[in-house]
Design an enzyme around this catalytic site. Structure first.
Site, PDB file in Angstrom:
ATOM      1  N   LYS A   1       0.836  -1.213   0.000  1.00 10.22           N
ATOM      2  CA  LYS A   1       0.000   0.000   0.000  1.00 10.22           C
ATOM      3  C   LYS A   1       0.867   1.257   0.000  1.00 10.22           C
ATOM      4  CE  LYS A   1      -2.140  -1.140   3.847  1.00 10.22           C
ATOM      5  NZ  LYS A   1      -1.388  -2.380   4.134  1.00 10.22           N
TER       6      LYS A   1
ATOM      7  N   ARG B   1      -9.895  -0.010   8.622  1.00 12.43           N
ATOM      8  CA  ARG B   1      -9.323  -1.304   8.988  1.00 12.43           C
ATOM      9  C   ARG B   1     -10.314  -2.182   9.734  1.00 12.43           C
ATOM     10  NH1 ARG B   1      -3.796  -0.120   8.432  1.00 12.43           N
ATOM     11  NH2 ARG B   1      -2.453  -1.461   9.567  1.00 12.43           N
TER      12      ARG B   1
ATOM     13  N   ARG C   1      11.778  -5.654   4.904  1.00  7.67           N
ATOM     14  CA  ARG C   1      11.566  -4.198   4.792  1.00  7.67           C
ATOM     15  C   ARG C   1      12.524  -3.441   5.724  1.00  7.67           C
ATOM     16  NH1 ARG C   1       5.729  -1.637   5.573  1.00  7.67           N
ATOM     17  NH2 ARG C   1       5.797  -2.784   7.518  1.00  7.67           N
TER      18      ARG C   1
ATOM     19  N   ARG D   1      11.323  -1.821  11.201  1.00  4.41           N
ATOM     20  CA  ARG D   1      10.221  -1.233  11.964  1.00  4.41           C
ATOM     21  C   ARG D   1       9.933  -2.143  13.158  1.00  4.41           C
ATOM     22  NH1 ARG D   1       5.058   0.449   8.276  1.00  4.41           N
ATOM     23  NH2 ARG D   1       3.928  -0.900   9.702  1.00  4.41           N
TER      24      ARG D   1
ATOM     25  N   ARG E   1      -0.158  -9.332  13.336  1.00  6.22           N
ATOM     26  CA  ARG E   1      -0.795  -8.370  12.419  1.00  6.22           C
ATOM     27  C   ARG E   1      -1.589  -9.101  11.335  1.00  6.22           C
ATOM     28  NH1 ARG E   1       4.208  -5.173  10.534  1.00  6.22           N
ATOM     29  NH2 ARG E   1       2.778  -4.032   9.196  1.00  6.22           N
TER      30      ARG E   1
HETATM   31  P1  AP5 Z   1       4.908  -1.530   1.918  1.00  3.25           P
HETATM   32  O1  AP5 Z   1       4.563  -0.722   0.724  1.00  3.25           O
HETATM   33  O2  AP5 Z   1       5.621  -0.867   3.047  1.00  3.25           O
HETATM   34  O3  AP5 Z   1       3.591  -2.307   2.410  1.00  3.25           O
HETATM   35  P2  AP5 Z   1       2.318  -1.781   3.190  1.00  3.25           P
HETATM   36  O4  AP5 Z   1       1.117  -2.481   2.635  1.00  3.25           O
HETATM   37  O5  AP5 Z   1       2.291  -0.284   3.230  1.00  3.25           O
HETATM   38  O6  AP5 Z   1       2.658  -2.410   4.598  1.00  3.25           O
HETATM   39  P3  AP5 Z   1       2.524  -1.850   6.066  1.00  3.25           P
HETATM   40  O7  AP5 Z   1       3.199  -2.876   6.945  1.00  3.25           O
HETATM   41  O8  AP5 Z   1       3.007  -0.441   6.196  1.00  3.25           O
HETATM   42  O9  AP5 Z   1       1.001  -1.913   6.255  1.00  3.25           O
HETATM   43  P4  AP5 Z   1       0.240  -1.996   7.525  1.00  3.25           P
HETATM   44  O10 AP5 Z   1      -1.100  -1.772   6.968  1.00  3.25           O
HETATM   45  O11 AP5 Z   1       0.383  -3.194   8.373  1.00  3.25           O
HETATM   46  O12 AP5 Z   1       0.934  -0.871   8.443  1.00  3.25           O
HETATM   47  P5  AP5 Z   1       0.482   0.577   8.856  1.00  3.25           P
HETATM   48  O13 AP5 Z   1       1.674   1.419   8.854  1.00  3.25           O
HETATM   49  O14 AP5 Z   1      -0.734   1.005   8.106  1.00  3.25           O
HETATM   50  O15 AP5 Z   1       5.772  -2.787   1.417  1.00  3.25           O
HETATM   51  C1  AP5 Z   1       6.291  -3.724   2.345  1.00  3.25           C
HETATM   52  C2  AP5 Z   1       7.683  -4.192   1.844  1.00  3.25           C
HETATM   53  O16 AP5 Z   1       7.506  -4.889   0.600  1.00  3.25           O
HETATM   54  C3  AP5 Z   1       8.663  -3.051   1.542  1.00  3.25           C
HETATM   55  O17 AP5 Z   1       9.958  -3.474   1.888  1.00  3.25           O
HETATM   56  C4  AP5 Z   1       8.551  -2.833   0.021  1.00  3.25           C
HETATM   57  O18 AP5 Z   1       9.771  -2.347  -0.519  1.00  3.25           O
HETATM   58  C5  AP5 Z   1       8.235  -4.248  -0.468  1.00  3.25           C
HETATM   59  N1  AP5 Z   1       7.335  -4.280  -1.630  1.00  3.25           N
HETATM   60  C6  AP5 Z   1       6.217  -3.512  -1.817  1.00  3.25           C
HETATM   61  N2  AP5 Z   1       5.600  -3.853  -2.981  1.00  3.25           N
HETATM   62  C7  AP5 Z   1       6.348  -4.864  -3.521  1.00  3.25           C
HETATM   63  C8  AP5 Z   1       6.211  -5.650  -4.706  1.00  3.25           C
HETATM   64  N3  AP5 Z   1       5.211  -5.459  -5.584  1.00  3.25           N
HETATM   65  N4  AP5 Z   1       7.158  -6.599  -4.943  1.00  3.25           N
HETATM   66  C9  AP5 Z   1       8.180  -6.804  -4.064  1.00  3.25           C
HETATM   67  N5  AP5 Z   1       8.366  -6.086  -2.938  1.00  3.25           N
HETATM   68  C10 AP5 Z   1       7.452  -5.136  -2.646  1.00  3.25           C
HETATM   69  O19 AP5 Z   1      -0.018   0.330  10.354  1.00  3.25           O
HETATM   70  C11 AP5 Z   1       0.879   0.041  11.401  1.00  3.25           C
HETATM   71  C12 AP5 Z   1       0.104  -0.057  12.701  1.00  3.25           C
HETATM   72  O20 AP5 Z   1      -0.550   1.199  12.986  1.00  3.25           O
HETATM   73  C13 AP5 Z   1      -1.055  -1.084  12.717  1.00  3.25           C
HETATM   74  O21 AP5 Z   1      -0.600  -2.383  13.018  1.00  3.25           O
HETATM   75  C14 AP5 Z   1      -1.949  -0.490  13.805  1.00  3.25           C
HETATM   76  O22 AP5 Z   1      -1.452  -0.740  15.088  1.00  3.25           O
HETATM   77  C15 AP5 Z   1      -1.837   1.003  13.551  1.00  3.25           C
HETATM   78  N6  AP5 Z   1      -2.859   1.480  12.612  1.00  3.25           N
HETATM   79  C16 AP5 Z   1      -2.638   2.054  11.391  1.00  3.25           C
HETATM   80  N7  AP5 Z   1      -3.800   2.362  10.799  1.00  3.25           N
HETATM   81  C17 AP5 Z   1      -4.785   1.974  11.653  1.00  3.25           C
HETATM   82  C18 AP5 Z   1      -6.200   2.004  11.591  1.00  3.25           C
HETATM   83  N8  AP5 Z   1      -6.866   2.491  10.527  1.00  3.25           N
HETATM   84  N9  AP5 Z   1      -6.894   1.500  12.639  1.00  3.25           N
HETATM   85  C19 AP5 Z   1      -6.269   1.020  13.718  1.00  3.25           C
HETATM   86  N10 AP5 Z   1      -4.925   0.955  13.847  1.00  3.25           N
HETATM   87  C20 AP5 Z   1      -4.183   1.420  12.815  1.00  3.25           C
END
Ligand code: AP5
Length: 215
Positions: free
Chosen positions: A13, A88, A127, A157, A168
């Site tokens: 994402k 979410r 990552r 992270r 997660r």
């Molecule tokens: P990346 O693009 O970083 O993936 P992502 O989907 O953004 O993953 P996140 O881990 O950031 O998502 P998340 O939803 O768990 O975390 P968030 O920060 O929202 O890619 C991942 C890796 O893969 C990278 O190394 C990249 O280079 C590689 N990659 C990407 N695309 C690729 C491809 N096509 N091919 C190969 N490699 C690739 O949330 C974190 C925490 O915050 C949650 O756990 C929760 O505690 C809290 N939180 C956030 N939002 C909410 C909400 N709405 N409600 C409640 N709690 C929340």
């Protein structure tokens, strides 16, 4: 254009949002990034959110809904926005629907990035995030151990530790996957195979989003 990016942790994402933001000139609003900034700055929200995040749990809905509504009220959202990591849970999805009606900002499309759990585990264990500019990279693409953009130190992270990633994924299956059905019922949805390489996923997104108004 108003887009909601949905997908499992590690589905890409953030990677795709960074590219779409440039392509369409709209702000990338990532709830995870906002929360991490609040944690780093030690705000009230950050203090409340930190333990949930480090345990791989979701931050309570009321805190998230208040945070998102405040962000969507800022002037840079007039031309549109790209939401990443929200909604979410079903209460968040219902909250988004109510909020967008209230502020008269209709969602154009939901984009679901589909990827298997084993791909998620591999990507998240590889990552790395730059301590300085926060850019995201992966050990599978790195030439050296430093940030490819600014040369500073790369770190894991805290919630990418393997036991937290497992939690997660469980939380995603139990609380976030039902949001996909909600989107299919209420919005236009584009489903993308996000296990492909980054440029192929971006191209599929561009093709899918082309029919919406970019002006
Ligand atoms: P990346 O693009 O970083 O993936 P992502 O989907 O953004 O993953 P996140 O881990 O950031 O998502 P998340 O939803 O768990 O975390 P968030 O920060 O929202 O890619 C991942 C890796 O893969 C990278 O190394 C990249 O280079 C590689 N990659 C990407 N695309 C690729 C491809 N096509 N091919 C190969 N490699 C690739 O949330 C974190 C925490 O915050 C949650 O756990 C929760 O505690 C809290 N939180 C956030 N939002 C909410 C909400 N709405 N409600 C409640 N709690 C929340």
């Amino acid at each position: 254009m108003r887009i909601v990016l949905l997908g499992a942790p590690g589905s890409g994402k953030g990677t795709q949002a960074a590219l779409l933001k440039e392509m369409y000139g709209i702000p990338h609003i990532a709830t995870g990034d906002i929360l991490r900034t609040d944690v780093a700055e030690g705000t009230d929200l950050g203090k409340k959110a930190e333990s949930f995040m480090n345990d791989g749990q979701l931050v309570p809905d009321d805190l998230i809904l208040e945070m998102v509504e405040a962000r969507l009220g800022r002037p840079d959202t007039r031309r549109g926005w790209l939401l990443d990591g929200f909604p979410r849970t079903l209460p968040q999805a219902e909250g988004l629907r109510d909020m967008t009606e209230r502020i008269d900002q209709k969602v154009d499309a939901g984009v679901i990035l589909n990827v298997d759990a084993e791909v998620v585990v591999r990507r998240l264990s590889g990552r790395r995030v730059c301590e300085s500019c926060q850019s995201v990279t992966n050990v599978s693409e790195m030439q050296a151990g430093a940030c490819p953009l600014c040369g500073e130190k790369l770190v894991l992270r805290p919630d990418d530790e393997p036991q937290v990633v497992r939690k997660r994924i469980e939380v995603f299956e139990a609380q976030t996957r039902p949001v996909f059905a909600f989107f299919n019922e209420h919005y236009d949805v584009i489903e993308i195979d996000a296990s492909k390489p980054v440029d192929q996923v971006t191209e599929a997104l561009r093709v899918g989003l082309d029919r919406y108004d970019h002006s």
